[in-house]
Motif scaffolding. Structure first.
Motif, PDB file in Angstrom:
ATOM      1  N   HIS A  26      -0.183  -0.388 -15.067  1.00 15.67           N
ATOM      2  CA  HIS A  26       0.066  -1.965 -14.870  1.00 15.67           C
ATOM      3  C   HIS A  26       0.772  -2.250 -13.707  1.00 15.67           C
ATOM      4  O   HIS A  26       0.443  -3.286 -12.828  1.00 15.67           O
ATOM      5  CB  HIS A  26       1.025  -2.412 -16.071  1.00 15.67           C
ATOM      6  N   HIS A  27       1.740  -1.355 -13.156  1.00 16.12           N
ATOM      7  CA  HIS A  27       2.270  -1.705 -11.944  1.00 16.12           C
ATOM      8  C   HIS A  27       1.332  -1.499 -10.852  1.00 16.12           C
ATOM      9  O   HIS A  27       1.366  -2.257  -9.721  1.00 16.12           O
ATOM     10  CB  HIS A  27       3.297  -0.601 -11.748  1.00 16.12           C
ATOM     11  N   VAL A  28       0.487  -0.493 -10.693  1.00 16.35           N
ATOM     12  CA  VAL A  28      -0.339  -0.151  -9.779  1.00 16.35           C
ATOM     13  C   VAL A  28      -1.494  -1.240  -9.774  1.00 16.35           C
ATOM     14  O   VAL A  28      -1.764  -1.633  -8.589  1.00 16.35           O
ATOM     15  CB  VAL A  28      -0.972   1.208  -9.945  1.00 16.35           C
ATOM     16  N   ASN A  29      -1.781  -1.939 -10.882  1.00 18.17           N
ATOM     17  CA  ASN A  29      -3.071  -2.840 -10.591  1.00 18.17           C
ATOM     18  C   ASN A  29      -2.217  -4.228 -10.027  1.00 18.17           C
ATOM     19  O   ASN A  29      -2.972  -5.023  -9.314  1.00 18.17           O
ATOM     20  CB  ASN A  29      -3.117  -3.466 -12.127  1.00 18.17           C
ATOM     21  N   LYS A  30      -0.957  -4.373 -10.291  1.00 16.04           N
ATOM     22  CA  LYS A  30      -0.200  -5.669  -9.552  1.00 16.04           C
ATOM     23  C   LYS A  30      -0.171  -5.219  -7.905  1.00 16.04           C
ATOM     24  O   LYS A  30      -0.456  -6.051  -7.160  1.00 16.04           O
ATOM     25  CB  LYS A  30       1.312  -5.577  -9.927  1.00 16.04           C
ATOM     26  N   LEU A  31       0.235  -3.907  -7.515  1.00 18.23           N
ATOM     27  CA  LEU A  31       0.253  -3.600  -6.153  1.00 18.23           C
ATOM     28  C   LEU A  31      -1.218  -3.838  -5.521  1.00 18.23           C
ATOM     29  O   LEU A  31      -1.442  -3.763  -4.390  1.00 18.23           O
ATOM     30  CB  LEU A  31       0.683  -2.160  -6.089  1.00 18.23           C
ATOM     31  N   VAL A  32      -2.363  -3.609  -6.438  1.00 17.08           N
ATOM     32  CA  VAL A  32      -3.658  -3.765  -5.733  1.00 17.08           C
ATOM     33  C   VAL A  32      -3.905  -5.290  -5.492  1.00 17.08           C
ATOM     34  O   VAL A  32      -4.576  -5.795  -4.620  1.00 17.08           O
ATOM     35  CB  VAL A  32      -4.513  -3.072  -6.499  1.00 17.08           C
ATOM     36  N   SER A  33      -3.566  -6.156  -6.681  1.00 17.43           N
ATOM     37  CA  SER A  33      -4.134  -7.520  -6.852  1.00 17.43           C
ATOM     38  C   SER A  33      -3.311  -8.146  -5.912  1.00 17.43           C
ATOM     39  O   SER A  33      -3.839  -9.097  -5.216  1.00 17.43           O
ATOM     40  CB  SER A  33      -3.842  -8.248  -8.160  1.00 17.43           C
ATOM     41  N   VAL A  34      -2.204  -8.021  -5.358  1.00 14.30           N
ATOM     42  CA  VAL A  34      -1.438  -8.928  -4.441  1.00 14.30           C
ATOM     43  C   VAL A  34      -1.782  -8.810  -3.184  1.00 14.30           C
ATOM     44  O   VAL A  34      -1.906  -9.737  -2.418  1.00 14.30           O
ATOM     45  CB  VAL A  34       0.316  -8.389  -4.641  1.00 14.30           C
ATOM     46  N   ILE A  56       1.032  -1.313  -0.003  1.00 15.83           N
ATOM     47  CA  ILE A  56      -0.107  -0.137   0.114  1.00 15.83           C
ATOM     48  C   ILE A  56       0.981   1.199   0.120  1.00 15.83           C
ATOM     49  O   ILE A  56       0.528   2.200  -0.866  1.00 15.83           O
ATOM     50  CB  ILE A  56      -0.974  -0.131   1.114  1.00 15.83           C
ATOM     51  N   GLU A  57       2.084   1.157   0.872  1.00 18.52           N
ATOM     52  CA  GLU A  57       2.720   2.476   0.964  1.00 18.52           C
ATOM     53  C   GLU A  57       3.401   2.573  -0.392  1.00 18.52           C
ATOM     54  O   GLU A  57       3.510   3.793  -1.014  1.00 18.52           O
ATOM     55  CB  GLU A  57       3.968   2.141   1.640  1.00 18.52           C
ATOM     56  N   ARG A  58       3.980   1.695  -1.079  1.00 14.62           N
ATOM     57  CA  ARG A  58       4.468   1.660  -2.523  1.00 14.62           C
ATOM     58  C   ARG A  58       3.478   2.220  -3.398  1.00 14.62           C
ATOM     59  O   ARG A  58       3.917   2.948  -4.319  1.00 14.62           O
ATOM     60  CB  ARG A  58       5.076   0.278  -2.799  1.00 14.62           C
ATOM     61  N   ARG A  59       2.307   1.785  -3.460  1.00 15.23           N
ATOM     62  CA  ARG A  59       1.044   2.180  -4.499  1.00 15.23           C
ATOM     63  C   ARG A  59       1.028   3.817  -4.236  1.00 15.23           C
ATOM     64  O   ARG A  59       0.815   4.580  -5.067  1.00 15.23           O
ATOM     65  CB  ARG A  59      -0.108   1.350  -4.106  1.00 15.23           C
ATOM     66  N   LEU A  60       0.900   4.208  -2.770  1.00 13.63           N
ATOM     67  CA  LEU A  60       0.768   5.585  -2.550  1.00 13.63           C
ATOM     68  C   LEU A  60       1.936   6.466  -3.230  1.00 13.63           C
ATOM     69  O   LEU A  60       1.844   7.565  -3.529  1.00 13.63           O
ATOM     70  CB  LEU A  60       0.534   5.793  -1.171  1.00 13.63           C
TER      71      LEU A  60
END
Length: 272
Positions: free
Chosen positions: A235-243, A178-182
């Motif tokens: 694409h990167h954010v979608n991965k950070l959401v799905s994991v 979550i921190e990385r996505r933000l």
């Protein structure tokens, strides 16, 4: 049985409120087409199952039955731990881990014999599991001086502390994601806002029936390199959401730790 008991049973109860076989039979949906003798057979099978998820607490009303919630949750946590050990350390380490869960306390030589693994490999696997706090070493001295030559060293698995440790690791993983996505969103804030403005203008023009050339001109406001950057970011954010969604499966299998641990390992969420 769970649906019938969820309102009546206290949140922290070890077992659900007892339900009679008559109540269970009356609550069955008509489409199941289960007769009363068949239901009695199913209940008997559940009671006799070694997992002991369902227990019999009385004989009134055709028999009183409960669901052992703590035993079911402990079995889920145990299965999750075994799966994690197998994925990270291999099938032989998982065999040792399951053996220690079943036998409780074993010396290294006993682990080698029961698991049928060569001494060198068994020693390395035990030390690896020990270094990751997945197994514990208990010392039982024969004499008060705790001399190594007169001390039993027994390997064991403390299920609850180990489950809590791995659960906290899951929380930390989700918090880091979550921190990385933000962070990624903040770093590309200008580009995202520009893309949103362009999309809003396009939607407005399309609603008013604008010409194709006008729409193309607006689309060109976002350059080709910017579009590539946007695609990579999404694409990167979608991965950070799905994991984190996948990690929630492990979290739900180990419900023994309070949810506030998640906030404690994620400062930005705590601040918000």
């Amino acid at each position: 049985m769970l649906r019938m008991s969820e309102v009546m049973s206290p949140p922290g109860a070890a077992c659900t409120q007892p339900l009679s076989a008559n109540e269970i039979f009356r609550a069955l949906p008509p489409g199941y087409s289960i007769s009363r003798p068949v239901l009695d057979q199913y209940l008997s099978l559940l009671v006799d199952d070694p997992m002991e998820f369902v227990g019999r607490s009385g004989d009134s009303g055709g028999g009183m039955f409960v669901i052992n919630l703590h035993r079911a949750l402990a079995s889920l946590a145990r299965a999750a731990l075994e799966s994690i050990v197998q994925e990270r350390f291999g099938s032989r380490s998982a065999r040792i881990f399951r053996l220690l869960l079943r036998k409780r306390h074993l010396e290294q030589k006993q682990v080698e014999d029961f698991a049928m693994i060569p001494a060198k490999e068994a020693k390395e696997m035990l030390y690896t599991l020990l270094s990751h706090n997945l197994v514990q070493l208990q010392e039982i001295p024969k004499t008060p001086d705790h001399a190594p030559s007169r001390t039993f060293f027994l390997y064991t698995v403390n299920l609850l502390p180990t489950a809590r440790m791995l659960l906290q690791h899951c929380y930390k993983t989700v918090a880091n994601l979550i921190e990385r996505r933000l962070f990624e969103t903040k770093e590309n804030k200008r580009l995202l806002e520009k893309s949103q403005r362009v999309e809003a203008i396009l939607a407005s023009l399309q609603a008013t029936g604008a010409e194709t050339a006008q729409l193309a001109e607006v689309e060109d406001m976002v350059t080709a390199p910017e579009r590539q950057q946007l695609d990579a970011l999404r694409h990167h954010v979608n991965k950070l959401v799905s994991v984190p969604l996948r990690a929630s499966a492990s979290v739900s299998s180990c419900p023994s730790l309070h949810a506030n641990v998640f906030v404690s390992v994620c400062p930005s969420l705590r601040a918000s």
